[in-house]
Design a protein around this motif. Structure first.
Motif, mmCIF file in Angstrom:
data_model
loop_
_atom_site.group_PDB
_atom_site.id
_atom_site.type_symbol
_atom_site.label_atom_id
_atom_site.label_comp_id
_atom_site.label_asym_id
_atom_site.label_seq_id
_atom_site.Cartn_x
_atom_site.Cartn_y
_atom_site.Cartn_z
ATOM 1 N N ASN A 251 0.916 -1.220 -0.202
ATOM 2 C CA ASN A 251 0.584 0.374 -0.375
ATOM 3 C C ASN A 251 1.076 1.336 0.233
ATOM 4 O OD1 ASN A 251 -2.260 -1.408 0.331
ATOM 5 N ND2 ASN A 251 -2.140 -1.642 2.166
ATOM 6 N N PRO A 252 1.051 1.881 -0.874
ATOM 7 C CA PRO A 252 1.706 3.479 -1.128
ATOM 8 C C PRO A 252 1.098 4.336 -0.032
ATOM 9 C CG PRO A 252 0.621 2.843 -2.952
ATOM 10 C CD PRO A 252 0.614 1.730 -2.498
ATOM 11 N N VAL A 253 1.982 5.486 0.385
ATOM 12 C CA VAL A 253 1.436 6.772 1.393
ATOM 13 C C VAL A 253 0.945 7.443 0.600
ATOM 14 C CG1 VAL A 253 1.613 7.267 2.963
ATOM 15 C CG2 VAL A 253 2.711 5.477 2.540
ATOM 16 N N LYS A 254 -0.124 8.047 0.741
ATOM 17 C CA LYS A 254 -0.992 9.581 -0.166
ATOM 18 C C LYS A 254 -0.100 10.850 0.393
ATOM 19 C CE LYS A 254 -3.684 11.151 -2.917
ATOM 20 N NZ LYS A 254 -5.577 10.559 -3.730
ATOM 21 N N VAL A 255 0.436 11.569 0.505
ATOM 22 C CA VAL A 255 0.441 13.247 1.246
ATOM 23 C C VAL A 255 0.439 14.037 0.426
ATOM 24 C CG1 VAL A 255 2.054 11.867 2.575
ATOM 25 C CG2 VAL A 255 3.158 12.631 0.418
ATOM 26 N N ASP A 256 -0.042 15.140 1.219
ATOM 27 C CA ASP A 256 0.554 16.060 0.062
ATOM 28 C C ASP A 256 1.714 17.331 -0.223
ATOM 29 O OD1 ASP A 256 -2.478 16.995 0.551
ATOM 30 O OD2 ASP A 256 -2.353 17.544 2.443
ATOM 31 N N GLN A 257 2.523 16.424 0.879
ATOM 32 C CA GLN A 257 4.197 17.273 0.562
ATOM 33 C C GLN A 257 5.460 16.673 0.768
ATOM 34 O OE1 GLN A 257 5.104 19.902 -1.269
ATOM 35 N NE2 GLN A 257 3.729 21.341 -1.525
ATOM 36 N N VAL A 258 6.317 15.878 0.218
ATOM 37 C CA VAL A 258 7.251 15.593 0.782
ATOM 38 C C VAL A 258 8.542 16.713 0.926
ATOM 39 C CG1 VAL A 258 9.103 13.641 0.068
ATOM 40 C CG2 VAL A 258 6.347 13.406 0.079
ATOM 41 N N LEU A 259 9.040 16.739 1.849
ATOM 42 C CA LEU A 259 9.967 17.368 2.350
ATOM 43 C C LEU A 259 11.380 16.211 2.410
ATOM 44 C CD1 LEU A 259 11.998 19.478 3.294
ATOM 45 C CD2 LEU A 259 11.483 19.296 5.305
ATOM 46 N N ILE A 260 12.138 16.538 1.334
ATOM 47 C CA ILE A 260 13.757 15.746 1.097
ATOM 48 C C ILE A 260 14.961 16.624 2.094
ATOM 49 C CG2 ILE A 260 15.527 14.822 -0.041
ATOM 50 C CD1 ILE A 260 13.008 13.684 -0.619
ATOM 51 N N ALA A 261 14.909 15.787 3.120
ATOM 52 C CA ALA A 261 16.244 16.731 4.496
ATOM 53 C C ALA A 261 17.300 15.438 4.640
ATOM 54 C CB ALA A 261 15.273 16.971 5.091
ATOM 55 N N VAL A 262 18.231 15.106 3.472
ATOM 56 C CA VAL A 262 19.140 14.068 4.035
ATOM 57 C C VAL A 262 20.502 14.492 3.636
ATOM 58 C CG1 VAL A 262 17.262 12.275 2.828
ATOM 59 C CG2 VAL A 262 18.418 13.441 1.467
ATOM 60 N N GLY A 263 20.772 15.859 3.924
ATOM 61 C CA GLY A 263 21.744 16.083 4.090
ATOM 62 C C GLY A 263 22.016 17.784 2.885
ATOM 63 N N ARG A 264 23.152 17.894 2.979
ATOM 64 C CA ARG A 264 23.846 19.577 2.105
ATOM 65 C C ARG A 264 24.931 18.704 1.646
ATOM 66 N NH1 ARG A 264 20.535 22.927 3.970
ATOM 67 N NH2 ARG A 264 22.355 25.172 2.722
ATOM 68 N N ALA A 265 25.191 19.457 0.587
ATOM 69 C CA ALA A 265 26.059 19.747 -0.300
ATOM 70 C C ALA A 265 27.054 20.837 -0.339
ATOM 71 C CB ALA A 265 26.135 18.806 -1.132
ATOM 72 N N PRO A 266 28.167 20.810 -0.668
ATOM 73 C CA PRO A 266 28.754 21.444 -0.592
ATOM 74 C C PRO A 266 28.792 22.087 -2.297
ATOM 75 C CG PRO A 266 30.267 19.825 -0.850
ATOM 76 C CD PRO A 266 29.409 19.537 -0.197
ATOM 77 N N ASN A 267 28.783 24.054 -2.324
ATOM 78 C CA ASN A 267 28.482 24.526 -3.610
ATOM 79 C C ASN A 267 29.274 25.059 -4.264
ATOM 80 O OD1 ASN A 267 25.525 24.938 -2.987
ATOM 81 N ND2 ASN A 267 25.692 26.564 -1.985
ATOM 82 N N THR A 268 30.186 23.533 -5.103
ATOM 83 C CA THR A 268 31.452 23.994 -5.129
ATOM 84 C C THR A 268 31.815 23.781 -6.671
ATOM 85 O OG1 THR A 268 32.341 21.818 -5.005
ATOM 86 C CG2 THR A 268 33.116 23.504 -3.361
ATOM 87 N N GLU A 269 30.501 23.116 -7.443
ATOM 88 C CA GLU A 269 29.880 22.828 -8.925
ATOM 89 C C GLU A 269 29.849 24.709 -9.689
ATOM 90 O OE1 GLU A 269 26.288 20.525 -9.268
ATOM 91 O OE2 GLU A 269 27.357 18.733 -8.321
ATOM 92 N N GLY A 270 30.547 24.215 -10.682
ATOM 93 C CA GLY A 270 30.729 25.260 -11.485
ATOM 94 C C GLY A 270 31.074 26.912 -11.099
ATOM 95 N N LEU A 271 32.165 26.670 -10.255
ATOM 96 C CA LEU A 271 32.954 27.632 -9.786
ATOM 97 C C LEU A 271 34.752 28.094 -10.097
ATOM 98 C CD1 LEU A 271 32.624 27.773 -5.637
ATOM 99 C CD2 LEU A 271 31.904 28.978 -7.435
ATOM 100 N N GLY A 272 34.421 26.712 -10.430
ATOM 101 C CA GLY A 272 35.537 27.276 -11.743
ATOM 102 C C GLY A 272 37.590 26.894 -10.821
ATOM 103 N N LEU A 273 36.819 25.862 -9.342
ATOM 104 C CA LEU A 273 38.122 25.534 -8.780
ATOM 105 C C LEU A 273 39.247 24.814 -9.103
ATOM 106 C CD1 LEU A 273 36.108 24.336 -6.006
ATOM 107 C CD2 LEU A 273 37.430 26.998 -5.980
ATOM 108 N N GLU A 274 38.686 24.506 -10.522
ATOM 109 C CA GLU A 274 40.247 23.764 -11.292
ATOM 110 C C GLU A 274 40.784 24.355 -12.221
ATOM 111 O OE1 GLU A 274 36.967 23.805 -13.639
ATOM 112 O OE2 GLU A 274 36.352 23.876 -11.940
ATOM 113 N N SER A 275 40.537 25.274 -12.592
ATOM 114 C CA SER A 275 41.430 26.272 -13.316
ATOM 115 C C SER A 275 42.319 26.768 -12.309
ATOM 116 C CB SER A 275 40.798 27.434 -13.167
ATOM 117 O OG SER A 275 39.781 28.429 -12.580
#
Length: 448
Positions: A251-275
């Motif tokens: 039996n699946p569960v029916k809800v109004d909203q699903v909040l994903i709160a499984v952790g946080r990832a550092p904002n480094t994508e596309g910053l050009g750090l490799e340069s």
């Protein structure tokens, strides 16, 4: 440094970036900051500050339940989510303005656009302009991490929780960290039906297990449903707008909203750090040394974008230490031992130093003093909720290794007690202190 446009260019105007920029400027540096979203960062704009305001709003619901015991009769009471939401967001606007004025007052130039690194001393703005700096500081923080399953696009993160058009009647929270538990407590208190889904049987890893168990017992008693050892297989959106959550069961569960709160990832994508040859960890975090320097001598990083403690006060300390070290001629590092922290769940829990498990593994022989009591304030409630305070002490030296608690106002009480742990005081110092009676905090000087 005249060969560069700026002495310091900071990418990210959150708590760490703003503090670093302000202090560097006070040391005489020419400073610029680029922020692609809003000045203030996660904590001020879409994190701990507005979330704590929502906690206060939800706590009032509990006070209303006790009104008759206090002697008050309140007729026609009702709750309006948009009123609370708009009040909180209006105050966020006010705080953002104050952060901007702080930077302006220290003559820090602010670019309200994205910036990327193009070399050890160069940054490119979204408008195409390229500027140079003697030192670059990355303080871009972190973002909510998202799992990968069919229908995840129907879910929301903590960022969107502050802007919901309507309060969900039925909310599912996925995750077992502090963000998950805080939002679960907020919306349950406001009247939503809340289910917390976690892939293991452990909630709030890093906190004392006995304290967490007490909080879970109380949260369950208040009506939060917990589904442990559960993984979402897929989510589908019904014609009525509701979400159908499939766990791979009958039996699946029916809800109004699903909040994903499984952790946080550092904002480094596309910053050009490799340069600039900046080394990253396996999760994309920036690796730094004790002085916040990356593998590139001219680039530094502070806050949640690094591989250290993800707490706003820590980011502020790191930013301040960076500025003093690089521009103030006063090399400073941050001491990461005995950092106090709290979860503003309902009831809140807080801790500093070693948990009982950590202390036993490290020291072997320890003493555990505790107080299991019903706070006087809870007498007005129909729920027999009890607080629990613990003090972990080294058996040989009597030095306090950790203090952990759950109950009303735990974070407010622990802040002062954390000073004692940081200072290396002994249990005797608490025993010698006269209690403030009647108070919850007095339990700390009466522990047996």
């Amino acid at each position: 440094m005249a060969d560069y446009d700026y002495d310091l260019f900071t990418i990210g105007a959150g708590s760490g970036g703003v503090r670093a920029s302000r202090i560097a400027a006070s040391h005489g540096a020419r400073v610029a900051v680029a922020e692609e979203y809003r000045v203030g960062g996660t904590c001020v704009i879409r994190g701990c500050v507005p979330k704590k305001m929502l906690v206060y709003g939800s706590m009032f619901a509990e006070e209303l339940e006790h009104a008759s015991s206090y002697g008050w009769t309140i007729e026609g009471k009702s709750f309006d989510w948009p009123s609370l939401r708009d009040f909180v967001n209006n105050d966020v606007d006010r705080l953002e303005g104050l952060y901007g004025k702080t930077l302006e007052g220290h003559e820090v130039e602010v670019f309200r656009e994205r910036a990327t690194i193009t070399g050890p001393h160069s940054v490119k703005l979204a408008n195409g302009r390229e500027v140079t700096a003697k030192v670059i500081l990355v303080a871009t923080g972190a973002r909510p991490a998202m799992p990968d399953f069919p229908g995840v696009e129907h879910c929301i993160t903590s960022n969107e929780m502050f802007h919901l058009e309507e309060q969900p009647n039925c909310l599912m929270v996925v995750g077992g960290g502090y963000i998950a538990m805080e939002f679960a407590g907020i919306f349950q208190a406001l009247g939503s039906e809340v289910t917390v889904v976690n892939r293991t049987d452990r909630i709030l890893r890093g906190y004392d297990e006995q304290i967490v168990e007490r909080m879970l017992h109380i949260a369950s008693g208040r009506g939060i449903n917990f589904r442990m050892h559960s993984l979402i297989q897929r989510i589908d959106k019904d014609e009525d707008g509701c979400l159908v959550v499939d766990f791979g069961e009958t039996n699946p569960v029916k809800v109004d909203q699903v909040l994903i709160a499984v952790g946080r990832a550092p904002n480094t994508e596309g910053l050009g750090l490799e340069s600039a040859g900046v080394d990253l960890g396996k999760h994309g975090e920036i690796k730094v040394d004790e002085y916040n320097k990356t593998s590139c001598d001219s680039i530094y990083a502070v806050g949640d974008v690094t591989d250290r403690v993800q707490l706003t006060p820590v980011a502020i300390r790191e930013g301040h230490a960076f500025a003093d070290t690089v521009f103030g001629g006063k090399p400073r590092t941050v001491d990461y031992r005995a950092i106090p922290s709290a979860v503003f769940s309902q009831p809140p829990l807080a801790g500093v130093g070693m948990t009982e498990g950590e202390a036993r593994s490290t020291y072997g022989n320890i003493k555990v003093y505790s107080s299991d009591f019903r706070p006087m304030k809870n007498i007005f409630s129909s729920h027999p909720e009890r607080g629990l305070y613990k003090m972990i002490v080294d058996d040989t030296s009597e030095k306090i290794l950790g203090i952990h608690m759950v109950g009303p106002e735990s974070a407010e009480i622990l802040q002062a007690a954390a000073v004692a742990v940081k200072a290396g005081l002994t249990k005797q110092a608490f025993d010698d202190t006269v209690a403030i009676h009647p108070s919850m905090a007095e339990e700390l000087v009466l522990l047996k």
